[in-house]
Write a protein that holds these residues in place. Structure first.
Motif, PDB file in Angstrom:
ATOM      1  N   ILE A  97     -19.531  33.455 -25.276  1.00  0.00           N
ATOM      2  CA  ILE A  97     -18.636  32.300 -25.412  1.00  0.00           C
ATOM      3  C   ILE A  97     -17.401  32.740 -26.207  1.00  0.00           C
ATOM      4  CG2 ILE A  97     -18.521  29.846 -26.047  1.00  0.00           C
ATOM      5  CD1 ILE A  97     -21.028  30.495 -24.371  1.00  0.00           C
TER       6      ILE A  97
ATOM      7  N   SER B 197     -12.721  32.228 -26.593  1.00  0.00           N
ATOM      8  CA  SER B 197     -11.673  31.232 -26.395  1.00  0.00           C
ATOM      9  C   SER B 197     -10.262  31.766 -26.560  1.00  0.00           C
ATOM     10  CB  SER B 197     -11.849  30.100 -27.400  1.00  0.00           C
ATOM     11  OG  SER B 197     -11.612  30.600 -28.692  1.00  0.00           O
TER      12      SER B 197
ATOM     13  N   LYS C  94     -15.844  26.722 -29.934  1.00  0.00           N
ATOM     14  CA  LYS C  94     -16.779  27.765 -29.478  1.00  0.00           C
ATOM     15  C   LYS C  94     -18.153  27.652 -30.117  1.00  0.00           C
ATOM     16  CE  LYS C  94     -14.620  31.449 -30.868  1.00  0.00           C
ATOM     17  NZ  LYS C  94     -13.292  30.901 -31.136  1.00  0.00           N
TER      18      LYS C  94
ATOM     19  N   THR D 154     -21.660  26.834 -28.560  1.00  0.00           N
ATOM     20  CA  THR D 154     -22.696  27.876 -28.517  1.00  0.00           C
ATOM     21  C   THR D 154     -24.003  27.361 -29.108  1.00  0.00           C
ATOM     22  OG1 THR D 154     -20.973  29.563 -28.811  1.00  0.00           O
ATOM     23  CG2 THR D 154     -23.239  30.278 -29.126  1.00  0.00           C
TER      24      THR D 154
ATOM     25  N   ASP E 283     -21.966  34.078 -29.465  1.00  0.00           N
ATOM     26  CA  ASP E 283     -20.761  33.401 -29.919  1.00  0.00           C
ATOM     27  C   ASP E 283     -19.744  34.502 -30.222  1.00  0.00           C
ATOM     28  OD1 ASP E 283     -19.002  31.506 -30.836  1.00  0.00           O
ATOM     29  OD2 ASP E 283     -20.045  31.107 -32.721  1.00  0.00           O
TER      30      ASP E 283
ATOM     31  N   VAL F 241     -13.757  28.752 -23.745  1.00  0.00           N
ATOM     32  CA  VAL F 241     -13.597  27.386 -24.236  1.00  0.00           C
ATOM     33  C   VAL F 241     -12.134  27.166 -24.573  1.00  0.00           C
ATOM     34  CG1 VAL F 241     -14.297  25.706 -25.983  1.00  0.00           C
ATOM     35  CG2 VAL F 241     -15.936  27.414 -25.184  1.00  0.00           C
TER      36      VAL F 241
END
Lengths: 292, 294
Positions: free
Chosen positions: B6, B8, B15, B19, B170, B192
């Motif tokens: 994940i 961004s 995020k 997550t 993450d 994200v």
């Protein structure tokens, strides 16, 4: 003075605060975006870009004919950027930190300076305000060398034009963030009143405190989470110079690319007040005369 | 065993909250926090450490003032301005030293030591959602792709050893070294973003990075109702770029309320955002399995 707007956590509002402060700064000012991985300041200040140039870092270029395969360069390189496979010298320019050690130690003159593109630096004008930004090339791993380049250029103009600098820093507390605040006279930490905000704020406070620079906090989205950040600041004598309330209107103004200080009269006053307080903390404070 | 990351580009898009929710929804997985500079996932998952390790990376130069003859060669040759004149001697600013060893090798007095640099700690922990691998760099250290790589390698080994079927990570913000290191060889990156000029700008850059490293990507638009027009334009952009849109999540203060309680949103509420995230997770898993098989 140089004001660094920093934060341990991304997305707390560094760019909002930098753009807003620059827009209400009462004396000549240069806005500098040192968040070179994700520069966003230009999206709000919308400067007229007057020039740009690519920034490079020196990396070694090997001349096979001159190389004696002695291995001095690969022995000294700490970054696995040059290695000897049998008697063939191979360079990995993207791993190079540009320290020049290999060039320094090669006895055969087999290495010459080549260069790797880091990204570009651009500059311009937004109304009366000067503007500088760096933009890291996508795929480039190292941001500090480009940041040094941008900062040096901006500082030169700031000195020549007797302007203050407001620096939008990268998030976090590792090497790039520390690099960005190193030359600052005042550090403004932007945070949000949430557990994530507090945890990263504490990291930033602990990282920057040893530098012994005046430091203060701005709390963005006040009222959204809890009041642990405020309590932390009180316990550590960190002045909170502004609290920007969480407000859908502010979020919408930001989402439209507006400078938040220009969105409502109340916010404009709040940022003018913040600018005045920051200027009081910095060197050549306009307040000292008032206190005398 | 797919790996899902994940990221961004821009910080603060949500995020980590997302997550955390996905970690709650996912089965039989290992959770990684690859944001080693400012990790936050532990604040939601309350990990109990099983093993803690020191992380050493690179070296740093230290000048012995007793041996230094003040010749100044090190200062002249250092490209990082890391050597400071300190009264009668020189000393190294550890924040600027990159550990390149040039000064060490040049010093005629052999006055410069070059010890390993202790940069932080990393650990394997237990959480109520399963095992977690995470780290904390010390302030001012190089935000090291090496530490990210080490966490990922360890998560893989643990997953193989214990039969976990998924690694959920993450990621760090930005597009630099740590992000590049978190991305290489991952099966799916979930980007994200938020409907703001910064969200859009940074999404474009992080997507370019995904393509550069040939990592399949899909998108979650968070806080989509803050600017409906920008959200639509983001959705159109995803369609144009052939990016799967996993979810469009409205802004909900419940995200922060859950965080204040140390919960993820899917523990805090049953429908609303939690329902949207459950649907998003189905799509993400299907896509990751498909990409893994491809």
């Amino acid at each position: 003075m140089i004001l660094a707007v920093a934060s341990g956590k991304g997305g707390t509002g560094k760019t909002t605060v930098s753009a807003s402060l620059a827009s209400v700064w009462p004396t000549p000012v240069i806005a500098v975006d040192l968040d070179v991985e994700e520069p966003n300041l230009h999206l709000f200040l919308r400067p007229e870009i007057q020039g740009s140039e690519k920034a490079y870092m020196e990396v070694p270029l090997a001349d096979e004919d001159k190389c004696t395969a002695c291995g001095a360069c690969s022995d000294i390189c700490q970054f696995k950027a040059i290695s000897l496979l049998g008697d063939v010298l191979i360079t990995f320019p993207e791993m190079c930190h540009g320290c020049g050690a290999c060039l320094e130690v090669c006895p055969a003159g087999a290495l010459t300076p080549d260069r790797r593109e880091l990204g570009e630096v651009s500059w311009g004008q937004a109304g009366k305000m000067g503007f500088f930004m760096g933009r890291l090339r996508v795929g480039e791993a190292m941001s500090p060398p480009l940041m040094r380049f941008v900062r040096a250029k901006a500082a030169k103009l700031a000195t020549a034009s007797a302007a203050d600098m407001i620096v939008d820093c990268p998030p976090g507390v590792s090497c790039p963030a520390v690099n960005a605040v190193m030359d600052a006279d005042v550090i403004l930490l932007v945070t949000e009143p949430t557990p994530f905000g507090l945890y990263d704020f504490r990291l930033a406070h602990e990282a920057f405190a040893p530098m012994n620079k005046p430091m203060a906090a701005v709390i963005n989205r006040a009222g959204l989470g809890d009041d642990e950040v405020q309590r932390y600041c009180r316990r550590h004598d960190l002045p909170i110079l502004a609290e920007i309330p969480y407000d859908r209107e502010v979020a919408q103004a930001y989402s439209q690319g507006q400078i938040v200080a220009q969105a409502t009269p109340a916010l404009k006053v709040a940022f003018e007040d913040l600018a005045a307080q920051v200027r009081c903390v910095g060197p050549n404070s306009p307040c000292e005369a008032a206190h005398a | 065993m797919p790996e899902i990351l994940i990221i961004s580009g821009k910080g603060g898009t949500g995020k980590t909250s997302i997550t955390g929710a996905l970690a709650h929804l996912a089965k039989n997985k290992i959770i990684c926090d690859l944001d080693v500079d400012a990790p936050d996932l532990h604040l939601l998952l309350a990990p109990q450490a099983i093993q803690v390790h020191d992380f050493y990376s690179g070296n740093e130069a230290i000048i012995d003032p007793e041996l230094c003859t003040y010749c100044g060669l090190c200062q002249e040759k250092c490209r990082f301005e890391a050597i400071i004149e300190d009264g009668e001697a020189y000393r190294v600013d550890p924040l600027k030293c990159e550990g390149c060893k040039l000064c060490v090798s040049l010093c005629p007095a052999e006055a410069i030591a070059f010890p390993q640099r202790h940069c932080g700690t990393w650990q394997v922990s237990d959480t109520r959602m399963g095992p977690m691998v995470h780290a904390q760099l010390f302030p001012g250290q190089e935000n090291s792709g090496r530490l990210v790589a080490l966490l990922r390698q360890h998560a893989r080994e643990l997953a193989q050893e214990k039969g976990y079927e998924l690694i959920l990570s993450d990621g760090p913000p930005g597009i630099g070294c740590p992000v590049i290191s978190s991305m290489s060889g991952t099966d799916l990156a979930v980007l994200v973003t938020e409907p703001t000029p910064s969200g859009r700008h940074d999404l474009e850059r992080v997507l370019e990075l995904c393509r550069h490293f040939k990592v399949p990507a899909g998108v979650i638009i968070n806080k989509c109702d803050i600017n409906a027009e920008q959200s639509r334009s983001l959705a159109d952009y995803c369609a144009r770029e052939g990016l799967e849109l996993f979810a469009e999540l409205p802004f909900d203060p419940a995200m922060v309320q859950a965080m204040v309680r140390g919960q993820v949103i899917t523990e805090y509420q049953k429908d609303g955002l939690a329902g949207e995230l459950a649907r998003a997770w189905e799509k993400i898993m299907q896509t990751a399995e498909r990409k893994k098989a491809a």
